[in-house]
Enzyme design. Structure first.
Site, mmCIF file in Angstrom:
data_model
loop_
_atom_site.group_PDB
_atom_site.id
_atom_site.type_symbol
_atom_site.label_atom_id
_atom_site.label_comp_id
_atom_site.label_asym_id
_atom_site.label_seq_id
_atom_site.Cartn_x
_atom_site.Cartn_y
_atom_site.Cartn_z
ATOM 1 N N HIS A 97 0.818 -1.216 0.000
ATOM 2 C CA HIS A 97 0.000 0.000 0.000
ATOM 3 C C HIS A 97 0.846 1.257 0.000
ATOM 4 O O HIS A 97 0.351 2.352 0.284
ATOM 5 C CB HIS A 97 -0.956 0.003 1.208
ATOM 6 C CG HIS A 97 -2.073 -0.998 1.062
ATOM 7 N ND1 HIS A 97 -2.914 -1.320 2.103
ATOM 8 C CD2 HIS A 97 -2.470 -1.760 0.018
ATOM 9 C CE1 HIS A 97 -3.782 -2.226 1.683
ATOM 10 N NE2 HIS A 97 -3.525 -2.529 0.430
ATOM 11 N N CYS A 103 4.382 12.017 -7.614
ATOM 12 C CA CYS A 103 3.812 13.074 -8.452
ATOM 13 C C CYS A 103 2.609 12.514 -9.194
ATOM 14 O O CYS A 103 2.727 11.532 -9.930
ATOM 15 C CB CYS A 103 4.850 13.569 -9.475
ATOM 16 S SG CYS A 103 4.156 14.784 -10.628
HETATM 17 N N1 APR Z 1 -2.673 -6.702 18.325
HETATM 18 C C1 APR Z 1 -3.142 -7.522 17.344
HETATM 19 N N2 APR Z 1 -4.194 -7.196 16.547
HETATM 20 C C2 APR Z 1 -4.774 -5.999 16.759
HETATM 21 C C3 APR Z 1 -4.348 -5.101 17.766
HETATM 22 C C4 APR Z 1 -3.249 -5.503 18.570
HETATM 23 N N3 APR Z 1 -2.764 -4.725 19.540
HETATM 24 N N4 APR Z 1 -5.154 -4.001 17.724
HETATM 25 C C5 APR Z 1 -6.037 -4.214 16.736
HETATM 26 N N5 APR Z 1 -5.825 -5.410 16.157
HETATM 27 C C6 APR Z 1 -6.557 -6.015 15.038
HETATM 28 C C7 APR Z 1 -8.040 -5.701 15.014
HETATM 29 O O1 APR Z 1 -8.766 -6.696 15.740
HETATM 30 C C8 APR Z 1 -8.347 -5.757 13.515
HETATM 31 O O2 APR Z 1 -8.740 -7.076 13.129
HETATM 32 O O3 APR Z 1 -6.023 -5.432 13.870
HETATM 33 C C9 APR Z 1 -7.023 -5.410 12.837
HETATM 34 C C10 APR Z 1 -7.005 -4.042 12.191
HETATM 35 O O4 APR Z 1 -7.937 -4.060 11.125
HETATM 36 P P1 APR Z 1 -8.132 -2.754 10.245
HETATM 37 O O5 APR Z 1 -8.330 -1.581 11.133
HETATM 38 O O6 APR Z 1 -9.174 -3.071 9.218
HETATM 39 O O7 APR Z 1 -6.703 -2.561 9.530
HETATM 40 P P2 APR Z 1 -6.146 -3.357 8.273
HETATM 41 O O8 APR Z 1 -6.670 -4.752 8.253
HETATM 42 O O9 APR Z 1 -4.668 -3.179 8.281
HETATM 43 O O10 APR Z 1 -6.764 -2.539 7.034
HETATM 44 C C11 APR Z 1 -6.368 -2.958 5.743
HETATM 45 O O11 APR Z 1 -7.531 -1.071 4.765
HETATM 46 O O12 APR Z 1 -8.088 1.134 4.952
HETATM 47 C C12 APR Z 1 -7.272 0.257 4.314
HETATM 48 O O13 APR Z 1 -5.194 0.807 3.409
HETATM 49 C C13 APR Z 1 -5.845 0.576 4.630
HETATM 50 O O14 APR Z 1 -3.995 -0.964 4.830
HETATM 51 C C14 APR Z 1 -5.317 -0.689 5.297
HETATM 52 C C15 APR Z 1 -6.296 -1.750 4.837
#
Ligand code: APR
Length: 245
Positions: free
Chosen positions: A109, A117
């Protein structure tokens, strides 16, 4: 006691949560405070570049203050000491894997400390300072088209061909700190299963794709990731002793 020739690790925002960087979809997550269509899409940037750049300049400040946590460091140790290959594919735009000492990292990402740019596509490191609306591209000299080098919704993630090759050749696939709700990353576990890999989810709670994993451990990344790395190192040591005998 398995010894894996290649371990592929997919990481998400949950890995950096305990470093003070927010996650996206949890209660009070980033997307509960900002409208992703306004700040994380090409259309949002075109409509109001300053609103978009203010969002990323705020996050750049947070990233500068963040330091790797014990989960990042455990993954760097695994790459350094495990007898097989260790490759990280991260959805995160921070540089905490690098700061912890990992080297084999694919930023699917993009990275928040780089700039792209929007006109000529040139990307370059820009770790400090704010990205200004009227910045001039050092390559094509066009003004007002500089944006963070991150992949927005509706854009193609980076290095998908390389990622596919890594998935097809891995024996262990570990997903850490991701909700499994955004494709193509959410589909990687199924590809890994088809490639014959053992699949493991390390997450605070079961993700949207939890049922697709052979093995799962719930907890905070700073607790369960070091523990899982210790397990892999222990198994490798036993397997190597057997080989020696
Ligand atoms: N330890 C382990 N897991 C955790 C912790 C922690 N301390 N805190 C939160 N989590 C878990 C949550 O339970 C959740 O399942 O991390 C996950 C985060 O999920 P999202 O917020 O959806 O993030 P992510 O999966 O990285 O999103 C993917 O979506 O918005 C786009 O580009 C953005 O790269 C991102 C992509």
């Amino acid at each position: 006691m398995p010894l894996y020739d290649k371990i592929l690790i997919l990481t998400g925002a949950g890995l950096s949560a305990e470093s003070g960087l927010g996650t996206f979809r949890e209660e009070n997550g980033i997307w509960s405070k900002y409208n992703f269509e306004e700040v994380a899409t090409p259309e949002g940037y075109a409509a109001d570049p300053k609103r978009c750049l203010d969002f990323y300049n705020m996050r750049r400040d947070l990233h500068h203050k963040a330091t790797p946590n014990t989960a990042h460091k455990a993954l760097a140790r695994l790459e350094a000491e495990y007898p097989g290959e260790v490759v990280i594919v991260t959805q995160n735009i921070d540089s905490l894997h690098e700061a912890a000492g990992s080297h084999r990292i694919i930023h699917m990402h993009g990275q928040i400390d780089r700039v792209k740019c929007n006109d000529c596509g040139t990307t370059y490191d820009y770790p400090y300072g704010t990205i200004e609306v009227n910045s001039i591209c050092p390559s094509c000299n066009v003004q007002g088209q500089q944006r963070p080098d991150v992949v927005w919704f509706g854009e193609m993630p980076y290095d998908l061909d390389e990622i596919q090759k890594e998935i097809d050749s891995c024996f262990l696939f570990i997903s850490i700190g991701t909700s499994g709700s955004v494709y193509p990353a959410a589909g990687f576990v199924n590809m890994a299963r088809k490639a014959g890999a053992h699949t493991v989810e390390l997450n605070l709670e079961p993700s949207d794709g939890a049922v697709q994993f052979h093995e799962a451990h719930q907890g905070k990344a700073t607790e369960i990731v070091p523990r899982y790395v210790d397990k892999l190192m222990h198994e490798a040591a036993i397997a190597q002793k057997k080989v020696v005998r």
